[in-house]
Design a protein around this motif. Structure first.
Motif, mmCIF file in Angstrom:
data_model
loop_
_atom_site.group_PDB
_atom_site.id
_atom_site.type_symbol
_atom_site.label_atom_id
_atom_site.label_comp_id
_atom_site.label_asym_id
_atom_site.label_seq_id
_atom_site.Cartn_x
_atom_site.Cartn_y
_atom_site.Cartn_z
ATOM 1 N N ARG A 1 0.562 6.588 -6.838
ATOM 2 C CA ARG A 1 -0.687 7.292 -7.087
ATOM 3 C C ARG A 1 -0.504 8.808 -7.018
ATOM 4 O O ARG A 1 -1.045 9.554 -7.827
ATOM 5 C CB ARG A 1 -1.763 6.855 -6.098
ATOM 6 C CG ARG A 1 -3.133 7.445 -6.413
ATOM 7 C CD ARG A 1 -4.093 7.410 -5.240
ATOM 8 N NE ARG A 1 -4.242 6.097 -4.648
ATOM 9 C CZ ARG A 1 -3.772 5.776 -3.439
ATOM 10 N NH1 ARG A 1 -3.118 6.674 -2.710
ATOM 11 N NH2 ARG A 1 -3.963 4.573 -2.971
ATOM 12 N N GLU A 2 0.301 9.231 -6.032
ATOM 13 C CA GLU A 2 0.517 10.676 -5.862
ATOM 14 C C GLU A 2 1.152 11.278 -7.122
ATOM 15 O O GLU A 2 0.712 12.323 -7.612
ATOM 16 C CB GLU A 2 1.414 10.933 -4.644
ATOM 17 C CG GLU A 2 1.428 12.401 -4.240
ATOM 18 C CD GLU A 2 2.429 12.680 -3.116
ATOM 19 O OE1 GLU A 2 3.198 11.769 -2.758
ATOM 20 O OE2 GLU A 2 2.423 13.824 -2.618
ATOM 21 N N LEU B 1 0.831 -1.215 0.000
ATOM 22 C CA LEU B 1 0.000 0.000 0.000
ATOM 23 C C LEU B 1 0.865 1.265 0.000
ATOM 24 O O LEU B 1 0.487 2.281 -0.588
ATOM 25 C CB LEU B 1 -0.935 -0.002 1.212
ATOM 26 C CG LEU B 1 -2.051 -1.052 1.174
ATOM 27 C CD1 LEU B 1 -2.991 -0.843 2.367
ATOM 28 C CD2 LEU B 1 -2.841 -0.990 -0.139
ATOM 29 N N ILE B 2 2.024 1.195 0.652
ATOM 30 C CA ILE B 2 2.934 2.353 0.633
ATOM 31 C C ILE B 2 3.429 2.598 -0.789
ATOM 32 O O ILE B 2 3.442 3.737 -1.276
ATOM 33 C CB ILE B 2 4.126 2.109 1.596
ATOM 34 C CG1 ILE B 2 3.627 1.976 3.041
ATOM 35 C CG2 ILE B 2 5.149 3.238 1.472
ATOM 36 C CD1 ILE B 2 4.687 1.440 3.999
ATOM 37 N N LEU B 3 3.826 1.548 -1.465
ATOM 38 C CA LEU B 3 4.273 1.675 -2.864
ATOM 39 C C LEU B 3 3.164 2.278 -3.735
ATOM 40 O O LEU B 3 3.416 3.153 -4.566
ATOM 41 C CB LEU B 3 4.681 0.299 -3.404
ATOM 42 C CG LEU B 3 6.035 -0.225 -2.896
ATOM 43 C CD1 LEU B 3 6.083 -1.737 -2.911
ATOM 44 C CD2 LEU B 3 7.174 0.363 -3.734
ATOM 45 N N GLU C 1 8.856 4.769 -10.353
ATOM 46 C CA GLU C 1 10.000 5.309 -9.593
ATOM 47 C C GLU C 1 9.519 6.061 -8.352
ATOM 48 O O GLU C 1 10.106 5.960 -7.272
ATOM 49 C CB GLU C 1 10.812 6.285 -10.463
ATOM 50 C CG GLU C 1 11.728 5.639 -11.474
ATOM 51 C CD GLU C 1 12.974 5.030 -10.821
ATOM 52 O OE1 GLU C 1 13.094 5.034 -9.577
ATOM 53 O OE2 GLU C 1 13.799 4.509 -11.578
ATOM 54 N N ALA C 2 8.452 6.845 -8.525
ATOM 55 C CA ALA C 2 7.921 7.616 -7.394
ATOM 56 C C ALA C 2 7.437 6.693 -6.289
ATOM 57 O O ALA C 2 7.606 6.983 -5.097
ATOM 58 C CB ALA C 2 6.787 8.523 -7.872
ATOM 59 N N GLY C 3 6.848 5.558 -6.697
ATOM 60 C CA GLY C 3 6.421 4.564 -5.707
ATOM 61 C C GLY C 3 7.613 4.024 -4.919
ATOM 62 O O GLY C 3 7.579 3.938 -3.686
ATOM 63 N N MET D 1 -3.886 5.908 -13.420
ATOM 64 C CA MET D 1 -3.075 4.730 -13.727
ATOM 65 C C MET D 1 -3.680 3.457 -13.150
ATOM 66 O O MET D 1 -4.482 3.501 -12.217
ATOM 67 C CB MET D 1 -1.679 4.902 -13.092
ATOM 68 C CG MET D 1 -0.810 5.970 -13.720
ATOM 69 S SD MET D 1 0.060 5.325 -15.182
ATOM 70 C CE MET D 1 1.000 6.790 -15.648
ATOM 71 N N CYS D 2 -3.236 2.333 -13.706
ATOM 72 C CA CYS D 2 -3.360 1.032 -13.051
ATOM 73 C C CYS D 2 -2.027 0.757 -12.359
ATOM 74 O O CYS D 2 -0.966 0.900 -12.974
ATOM 75 C CB CYS D 2 -3.665 -0.065 -14.061
ATOM 76 S SG CYS D 2 -5.330 0.009 -14.725
#
Lengths: 141, 141, 141, 141
Positions: free
Chosen positions: B20-21, B13-15, B130-132, B30-31
């Motif tokens: 998502r952000e 969920l953190i990823l 990458e952001a995840g 996105m998916c």
């Protein structure tokens, strides 16, 4: 042109919350799938300890319930030798599930999605799917 | 006996939160798929407006990154005619993805899962993946 | 809850009529598929002489155009070795088509379905798909 | 050399017209598939409200009836444990349907195609498929 009502992603999370809570109550970590009214996946959660096979099975249950507008345990009741529906479970590439645990999500008499649970017995899967529906109905009212 | 390190559902969920952000920042729903170190799905989110085809593609990117321990854009670089790896994208029933947007999740030098994004251009998908990863690393440290 | 706009079956027949007329003009019997916004088939016609392989290909083109919200010839342009999207055509069980001839059906800026043609050259397939869209737009205005 | 008799596309539309009329009479929107004598799709209609799962199921019923030259409810009768045909429904990748609703189209004692209905109960599907055949026979005589 048709106008269709469909679960949003935030609706899907409510359904998952309700199903997860019941899963914890009964002590069975589950795979939980929520699909839209066409059977396409919106959200999925494998609780720590959920079964690998249930990743697909929960999705197929949710798919069946939404896309065929019928609970999977109703297909189960019809899918017996001698009944004219027997053999339905191999259809759609085997994705049509006749295993209990998939329920359509109905709002105002219309199917707007589906929920599928897997990792317990079919009775446990059904209980948790029902809990997801009940929590969703309480929340949106 | 082996001891395996694996993303938990709360790690997943953190990823997703981090990915998502960034998706919201760039305005592309996105998916987002998170798999464990064996390539099996832990969590999935289709943001409202994410593409139906990307349900599968994001899963295949995450699967490839984790199970093959290699970013999908690295397979892309190798998947050119004349290179000995050419044609790799039809393997594993076509699930081995050579489209940018799948990254392994590495902790202490070890692959513990994968993240796959789909619905934008491959460059956008990679940016969100990458952001995840970045948000996950900031959070667990 | 989301509200979705979707082609009706009578809309689908209008799209087929426009595509069939162009197919007759150019003397190529076609397979013509119309899907909804989720990529699910609404109507299909194999004109006498249409190719058996095109039964599936036309459906996959329409599916791709609607479910990925992108013309298949745009995927074709991106699906070249060295491009980060290369290999996309084996995704979704090989159903993601990068062969020209699939177009999204867009009404008021929203994808409401897809049209896929197959049996001619990709250029002929594209011409007939375009003719279907044009006839549909003239008819519904 | 063999000469094969096969439904034309205009024949297929007649069969659909007859089946659709009965579907409306009984108030069940159906998926209706017509295939040629080889089992390949000629025409398909999903009436507004027809089930997504029935897209494939109706095609498989029509395919089975034409390609195996036998009504799907006849396979159903044979597909019971202990009978030597038991298990036939998993054949041909699960496409061989033993669910009522698929009928061969026979002209002058020869199978020239198949019709498959799905979205109701098997009995309703059979009734609508029969109606398609009857209307076709009246029309071509």
């Amino acid at each position: 042109m048709l106008t269709i009502n469909r679960l949003s992603h935030s609706d899907a999370l409510i359904l998952i919350d309700g199903a997860r809570e019941k899963s914890r109550d009964i002590g069975i970590p589950m795979c939980i799938s929520i699909v839209d009214e066409s059977g396409n996946l919106i959200a999925f959660e494998r609780m720590d300890g959920g079964k690998v096979t249930s990743i697909t099975i929960s999705q197929d249950k949710a798919f069946t319930a939404a896309a065929a507008k019928k609970a999977t345990h109703e297909y189960n009741a019809a899918n017996v030798p001698g009944n004219l529906a027997f053999g339905i479970h191999t259809e759609v590439g085997g994705r049509l599930s006749s295993v209990g645990g998939g329920l359509p999500v109905v709002v105002d008499g219309e199917v707007v999605g589906g929920i599928g649970l897997s990792s317990g017995t079919p009775a446990q899967d059904m209980e948790c799917a029902e809990a997801g529906l009940k929590y969703f109905k309480r929340t949106i009212e």
